[in-house]
Design a protein around this motif. Sequence first.
Motif, short mmCIF file in Angstrom:
data_model
loop_
_atom_site.label_atom_id
_atom_site.label_comp_id
_atom_site.label_asym_id
_atom_site.label_seq_id
_atom_site.Cartn_x
_atom_site.Cartn_y
_atom_site.Cartn_z
N UNK A 1 0.86 -1.18 0.00
CA UNK A 1 0.00 0.00 0.00
C UNK A 1 0.90 1.24 0.00
N UNK A 2 0.34 2.37 -0.35
CA UNK A 2 1.12 3.61 -0.38
C UNK A 2 1.69 3.92 0.99
N UNK A 3 0.91 3.71 2.03
CA UNK A 3 1.36 3.99 3.40
C UNK A 3 2.54 3.10 3.79
N UNK A 4 2.40 1.80 3.55
CA UNK A 4 3.48 0.86 3.88
C UNK A 4 4.74 1.16 3.06
N UNK A 5 4.54 1.41 1.78
CA UNK A 5 5.67 1.69 0.89
C UNK A 5 6.40 2.95 1.32
N UNK A 6 5.65 3.99 1.66
CA UNK A 6 6.28 5.24 2.04
C UNK A 6 7.03 5.12 3.36
N UNK A 7 6.46 4.40 4.29
CA UNK A 7 7.14 4.19 5.58
C UNK A 7 8.48 3.50 5.36
N UNK A 8 8.49 2.44 4.59
CA UNK A 8 9.73 1.72 4.28
C UNK A 8 10.68 2.58 3.46
N UNK A 9 10.13 3.32 2.52
CA UNK A 9 10.96 4.15 1.64
C UNK A 9 11.66 5.27 2.40
N UNK A 10 10.99 5.86 3.36
CA UNK A 10 11.61 6.92 4.16
C UNK A 10 12.80 6.37 4.93
N UNK A 11 12.63 5.20 5.51
CA UNK A 11 13.74 4.58 6.24
C UNK A 11 14.91 4.31 5.31
N UNK A 12 14.63 3.72 4.16
CA UNK A 12 15.70 3.41 3.20
C UNK A 12 16.36 4.69 2.67
N UNK A 13 15.57 5.71 2.39
CA UNK A 13 16.12 6.96 1.85
C UNK A 13 17.00 7.65 2.88
N UNK A 14 16.59 7.63 4.15
CA UNK A 14 17.42 8.24 5.19
C UNK A 14 18.73 7.47 5.35
N UNK A 15 18.67 6.16 5.30
CA UNK A 15 19.89 5.36 5.38
C UNK A 15 20.80 5.65 4.19
N UNK A 16 20.21 5.74 3.01
CA UNK A 16 20.96 6.06 1.79
C UNK A 16 21.65 7.42 1.94
N UNK A 17 20.93 8.41 2.44
CA UNK A 17 21.46 9.75 2.60
C UNK A 17 22.62 9.77 3.60
N UNK A 18 22.44 9.10 4.72
CA UNK A 18 23.50 9.08 5.74
C UNK A 18 24.72 8.32 5.25
N UNK A 19 24.50 7.30 4.43
CA UNK A 19 25.64 6.57 3.85
C UNK A 19 26.45 7.46 2.92
N UNK A 20 25.77 8.44 2.31
CA UNK A 20 26.48 9.38 1.44
C UNK A 20 27.26 10.42 2.24
N UNK A 21 27.02 10.46 3.53
CA UNK A 21 27.71 11.43 4.36
C UNK A 21 26.91 12.70 4.55
N UNK A 22 25.60 12.63 4.27
CA UNK A 22 24.73 13.80 4.39
C UNK A 22 24.34 14.00 5.77
#
Length: 58
Positions: free
Chosen positions: A37-58
């Motif tokens: 669902x959009x809600x489930x996908x967005x919840x998971x996506x925010x976690x992954x995007x934040x991890x991705x960003x921090x891995x970049x050194x942001x």
Amino acid sequence: MDWMFDDFKTELDALNPTVREKALEIAKELVQEKDLSAKEALKEAIIRAEEWFYDLGG
């Protein structure tokens, strides 16, 4: 912002713009590929995007 995630605008607005764009990209993929669902996908996506960003050194 993608219309599919309009209901979650406040959650997305709190994110760094780079993280927000990545989260939307990931969420779209999750909805299409994993049939979440959009809600489930967005919840998971925010976690992954934040991890991705921090891995970049942001």
